[in-house]
Write an enzyme that holds these catalytic residues in place. Structure first.
Site, PDB file in Angstrom:
ATOM      1  N   ALA A 133      -8.595   5.393   1.811  1.00 38.21           N
ATOM      2  CA  ALA A 133      -9.104   4.226   2.540  1.00 38.21           C
ATOM      3  C   ALA A 133      -9.498   4.622   3.963  1.00 38.21           C
ATOM      4  O   ALA A 133     -10.551   4.213   4.466  1.00 38.21           O
ATOM      5  CB  ALA A 133      -8.048   3.121   2.570  1.00 38.21           C
ATOM      6  N   THR A 134      -8.660   5.436   4.596  1.00 33.02           N
ATOM      7  CA  THR A 134      -8.949   5.865   5.969  1.00 33.02           C
ATOM      8  C   THR A 134     -10.304   6.574   6.013  1.00 33.02           C
ATOM      9  O   THR A 134     -11.135   6.304   6.897  1.00 33.02           O
ATOM     10  CB  THR A 134      -7.835   6.825   6.457  1.00 33.02           C
ATOM     11  OG1 THR A 134      -6.593   6.129   6.371  1.00 33.02           O
ATOM     12  CG2 THR A 134      -8.058   7.278   7.872  1.00 33.02           C
ATOM     13  N   HIS A 174     -18.516   4.115   9.623  1.00 32.80           N
ATOM     14  CA  HIS A 174     -18.999   4.159  11.009  1.00 32.80           C
ATOM     15  C   HIS A 174     -20.168   5.127  11.200  1.00 32.80           C
ATOM     16  O   HIS A 174     -20.754   5.176  12.283  1.00 32.80           O
ATOM     17  CB  HIS A 174     -17.866   4.596  11.960  1.00 32.80           C
ATOM     18  CG  HIS A 174     -16.780   3.582  12.117  1.00 32.80           C
ATOM     19  ND1 HIS A 174     -16.873   2.513  12.970  1.00 32.80           N
ATOM     20  CD2 HIS A 174     -15.573   3.478  11.527  1.00 32.80           C
ATOM     21  CE1 HIS A 174     -15.766   1.798  12.904  1.00 32.80           C
ATOM     22  NE2 HIS A 174     -14.961   2.364  12.030  1.00 32.80           N
ATOM     23  N   GLY A 234      -0.384   4.468  -0.264  1.00 35.52           N
ATOM     24  CA  GLY A 234      -1.246   5.634  -0.095  1.00 35.52           C
ATOM     25  C   GLY A 234      -0.638   6.538   0.969  1.00 35.52           C
ATOM     26  O   GLY A 234       0.586   6.532   1.187  1.00 35.52           O
ATOM     27  N   GLY A 235      -1.498   7.304   1.651  1.00 37.92           N
ATOM     28  CA  GLY A 235      -0.996   8.236   2.656  1.00 37.92           C
ATOM     29  C   GLY A 235      -0.095   7.570   3.677  1.00 37.92           C
ATOM     30  O   GLY A 235       1.014   8.040   3.958  1.00 37.92           O
ATOM     31  N   LEU A 236      -0.547   6.445   4.227  1.00 36.47           N
ATOM     32  CA  LEU A 236       0.242   5.814   5.286  1.00 36.47           C
ATOM     33  C   LEU A 236       1.455   5.070   4.747  1.00 36.47           C
ATOM     34  O   LEU A 236       2.528   5.114   5.338  1.00 36.47           O
ATOM     35  CB  LEU A 236      -0.638   4.875   6.107  1.00 36.47           C
ATOM     36  CG  LEU A 236      -1.705   5.596   6.924  1.00 36.47           C
ATOM     37  CD1 LEU A 236      -2.485   4.615   7.762  1.00 36.47           C
ATOM     38  CD2 LEU A 236      -1.096   6.664   7.810  1.00 36.47           C
ATOM     39  N   LYS A 268      -8.379  -1.640  11.902  1.00 35.53           N
ATOM     40  CA  LYS A 268      -9.213  -0.854  12.814  1.00 35.53           C
ATOM     41  C   LYS A 268     -10.471  -1.586  13.306  1.00 35.53           C
ATOM     42  O   LYS A 268     -10.870  -1.423  14.443  1.00 35.53           O
ATOM     43  CB  LYS A 268      -9.624   0.439  12.121  1.00 35.53           C
ATOM     44  CG  LYS A 268      -8.415   1.341  11.891  1.00 35.53           C
ATOM     45  CD  LYS A 268      -8.764   2.793  11.887  1.00 35.53           C
ATOM     46  CE  LYS A 268      -9.249   3.258  10.561  1.00 35.53           C
ATOM     47  NZ  LYS A 268      -9.171   4.726  10.442  1.00 35.53           N
ATOM     48  N   GLY A 306       0.858  -1.187   0.000  1.00 35.54           N
ATOM     49  CA  GLY A 306       0.000   0.000   0.000  1.00 35.54           C
ATOM     50  C   GLY A 306       0.892   1.234   0.000  1.00 35.54           C
ATOM     51  O   GLY A 306       1.740   1.387   0.887  1.00 35.54           O
ATOM     52  N   GLU A 339     -13.205   4.202   5.388  1.00 32.00           N
ATOM     53  CA  GLU A 339     -13.431   3.342   6.557  1.00 32.00           C
ATOM     54  C   GLU A 339     -14.067   4.136   7.700  1.00 32.00           C
ATOM     55  O   GLU A 339     -14.866   3.596   8.462  1.00 32.00           O
ATOM     56  CB  GLU A 339     -12.114   2.678   6.986  1.00 32.00           C
ATOM     57  CG  GLU A 339     -11.679   1.623   5.978  1.00 32.00           C
ATOM     58  CD  GLU A 339     -10.319   1.007   6.277  1.00 32.00           C
ATOM     59  OE1 GLU A 339     -10.003   0.757   7.442  1.00 32.00           O
ATOM     60  OE2 GLU A 339      -9.570   0.764   5.305  1.00 32.00           O
TER      61      GLU A 339
HETATM   62  P1  NAD Z   1      -4.937   4.860   0.854  1.00 35.41           P
HETATM   63  O1  NAD Z   1      -6.271   4.727   0.264  1.00 35.41           O
HETATM   64  O2  NAD Z   1      -4.300   6.227   0.891  1.00 35.41           O
HETATM   65  O3  NAD Z   1      -3.903   3.892   0.117  1.00 35.41           O
HETATM   66  C1  NAD Z   1      -4.140   2.537  -0.074  1.00 35.41           C
HETATM   67  C2  NAD Z   1      -3.016   1.943  -0.927  1.00 35.41           C
HETATM   68  O4  NAD Z   1      -3.268   0.542  -1.088  1.00 35.41           O
HETATM   69  C3  NAD Z   1      -2.912   2.524  -2.331  1.00 35.41           C
HETATM   70  O5  NAD Z   1      -1.542   2.691  -2.674  1.00 35.41           O
HETATM   71  C4  NAD Z   1      -3.525   1.437  -3.210  1.00 35.41           C
HETATM   72  O6  NAD Z   1      -3.003   1.435  -4.538  1.00 35.41           O
HETATM   73  C5  NAD Z   1      -3.091   0.196  -2.442  1.00 35.41           C
HETATM   74  N1  NAD Z   1      -3.904  -0.976  -2.782  1.00 35.41           N
HETATM   75  C6  NAD Z   1      -5.246  -1.068  -2.841  1.00 35.41           C
HETATM   76  N2  NAD Z   1      -5.610  -2.317  -3.215  1.00 35.41           N
HETATM   77  C7  NAD Z   1      -4.452  -3.000  -3.405  1.00 35.41           C
HETATM   78  C8  NAD Z   1      -4.150  -4.331  -3.821  1.00 35.41           C
HETATM   79  N3  NAD Z   1      -5.117  -5.214  -4.117  1.00 35.41           N
HETATM   80  N4  NAD Z   1      -2.854  -4.703  -3.921  1.00 35.41           N
HETATM   81  C9  NAD Z   1      -1.850  -3.827  -3.625  1.00 35.41           C
HETATM   82  N5  NAD Z   1      -2.071  -2.563  -3.233  1.00 35.41           N
HETATM   83  C10 NAD Z   1      -3.361  -2.159  -3.115  1.00 35.41           C
HETATM   84  O7  NAD Z   1      -4.970   4.214   2.332  1.00 35.41           O
HETATM   85  P2  NAD Z   1      -4.560   4.903   3.718  1.00 35.41           P
HETATM   86  O8  NAD Z   1      -5.513   6.019   3.993  1.00 35.41           O
HETATM   87  O9  NAD Z   1      -3.083   5.137   3.722  1.00 35.41           O
HETATM   88  O10 NAD Z   1      -4.946   3.764   4.794  1.00 35.41           O
HETATM   89  C11 NAD Z   1      -4.339   2.491   4.847  1.00 35.41           C
HETATM   90  C12 NAD Z   1      -4.931   1.677   5.987  1.00 35.41           C
HETATM   91  O11 NAD Z   1      -4.501   2.216   7.248  1.00 35.41           O
HETATM   92  C13 NAD Z   1      -6.461   1.688   6.050  1.00 35.41           C
HETATM   93  O12 NAD Z   1      -6.945   0.370   6.150  1.00 35.41           O
HETATM   94  C14 NAD Z   1      -6.786   2.471   7.304  1.00 35.41           C
HETATM   95  O13 NAD Z   1      -7.927   2.024   7.965  1.00 35.41           O
HETATM   96  C15 NAD Z   1      -5.574   2.186   8.159  1.00 35.41           C
HETATM   97  N6  NAD Z   1      -5.439   3.239   9.195  1.00 35.41           N
HETATM   98  C16 NAD Z   1      -5.261   2.848  10.488  1.00 35.41           C
HETATM   99  C17 NAD Z   1      -5.164   3.793  11.500  1.00 35.41           C
HETATM  100  C18 NAD Z   1      -4.934   3.371  12.924  1.00 35.41           C
HETATM  101  O14 NAD Z   1      -4.697   4.223  13.779  1.00 35.41           O
HETATM  102  N7  NAD Z   1      -5.007   2.101  13.270  1.00 35.41           N
HETATM  103  C19 NAD Z   1      -5.243   5.152  11.211  1.00 35.41           C
HETATM  104  C20 NAD Z   1      -5.393   5.528   9.892  1.00 35.41           C
HETATM  105  C21 NAD Z   1      -5.499   4.561   8.892  1.00 35.41           C
END
Ligand code: NAD
Length: 323
Positions: free
Chosen positions: A182-183, A190, A9-11, A116, A7, A186
């Site tokens: 995605a964040t 809720h 994305g942002g994280l 989460k 992944g 998700e």
């Molecule tokens: P995002 O949407 O910015 O990025 C997701 C990435 O995953 C993208 O690069 C996308 O191309 C890739 N992806 C999607 N499907 C894929 C696949 N089949 N194969 C390979 N890569 C794939 O996501 P984000 O906002 O960075 O969030 C990532 C996760 O972190 C989320 O599930 C979110 O719930 C979790 N998160 C957790 C917390 C926490 O405190 N626990 C806080 C924030 C986010």
């Protein structure tokens, strides 16, 4: 520790930058929905950060386009010690399914996620036996909440003979919602009237118009957050006494409220009191998710080197400091 991030994305991008700051970790692979990049000498985090929303790490000089980037990472096998899953978890089964593929592909290493949802994490715990048989370590719920705040609750509980409740109220500010698609989806899941399927099916334009109704803010109460199942497993408190909510501002990088974990308990002398753990307002969601995730990845690798395998929650372990 040779690290792969699933992944970008942002994280995923933020985690790549933190890995690069540290001497003990090398970012060897990054995968997203359209491709992957592998470089045993180190994937440059700056180049990953520059990939635009909707783009792919396949655009990097050593990147490759593929529809199955996860399969490609699994094939790298022994070239990777630890995997951070920064993937969307929509639907709930997605990340448990990815992890099952790693086990079936013969991977033998360590994982962390920032999952989460309670239901999704229960699926991860169900994989414990398979993870042990595969000689892997999986630490789940290693972001901010669940993650840093859940572990803080387990630590705070030590002063009390009875814990009455754990309240988590988080604040996150991001300048643009689509840096963290995605964040945000998700979080929308809720809201009253929404669920995971409905949020997953929303187009970007629909998310835009929903956010426009509240000036970019989402206020969430009584979230189905896995802090509950993790604290129950760790013996801190029953899940019904864990309450999680917060405010997400998608139009300003400033936090709308301070993130606070409050644990209420009774001491052995019969005194009721509260411990509070408050995150600095200047710390971003990315810092508070990816820092702990990498600290927990070091712990997972440490356990792996000592022959302790299986699935554990972040409230059962302390993260290690990555130097
Ligand atoms: P995002 O949407 O910015 O990025 C997701 C990435 O995953 C993208 O690069 C996308 O191309 C890739 N992806 C999607 N499907 C894929 C696949 N089949 N194969 C390979 N890569 C794939 O996501 P984000 O906002 O960075 O969030 C990532 C996760 O972190 C989320 O599930 C979110 O719930 C979790 N998160 C957790 C917390 C926490 O405190 N626990 C806080 C924030 C986010």
């Amino acid at each position: 520790m040779r690290v792969a991030i699933l992944g970008a994305g942002g994280l995923g991008k933020a985690a790549a930058q933190i890995v690069e700051c540290k001497d003990e970790t090398t970012l060897v692979a990054v995968a997203d929905a359209s491709g992957f990049v592998y470089d045993p000498a180190g994937v440059p985090a700056g180049a990953v950060a520059q990939v635009k929303v909707g783009g792919s790490v396949a655009e990097l000089p050593t990147g490759q386009a593929t529809e199955d980037s996860i399969g490609e990472i699994i094939r790298l096998g022994e070239q990777i010690d630890g995997v951070f899953l920064a993937l969307p978890n929509l639907p709930n089964e997605f990340i448990p399914g990815v992890v099952t593929r790693f086990i079936e592909g013969g991977f033998r290493g360590s994982f962390v996620d920032a999952l989460k949802r309670t239901r999704a994490m229960e699926m991860m715990f169900d994989l414990d036996e398979r993870m042990r048989a595969a000689e892997c370590v999986y630490l789940t719920g290693c972001g901010a909440t669940p993650g840093l705040l859940t572990a803080a609750a387990a630590l705070a509980a030590q002063s009390f003979v009875k814990v009455e409740k754990v309240d988590i109220w988080w604040g996150v500010g991001i300048a643009r919602w689509d840096d963290y698609k995605a964040t945000i989806r998700e979080d929308i899941a809720h809201l009253p009237g929404y669920d995971v399927e409905r949020a997953k099916a929303m187009s970007d334009a629909e998310v835009d118009s929903l956010l426009a109704q509240t000036e970019g803010k989402l206020t969430l109460h009584e979230m189905e957050h896995a802090d509950d199942v993790m604290l129950e497993r760790a013996g801190v408190i029953e899940r019904d006494a864990v309450h999680v909510g917060g405010v997400m501002d998608t139009r300003s990088a400033q936090k709308p409220v301070s993130t606070t974990m409050t644990l209420t308990g009774i001491t052995f002398e019969g005194k009721r009191s509260q411990h509070k753990f408050i995150l600095g307002d200047e710390t971003s969601m990315a810092a508070n998710v990816c820092g702990p995730a990498l600290g927990y990845l070091k712990r997972a690798h440490w356990l792996h080197q000592r022959g302790v395998y299986g699935v554990f929650g972040s409230a059962e372990m302390m993260p290690m400091v990555v130097k």
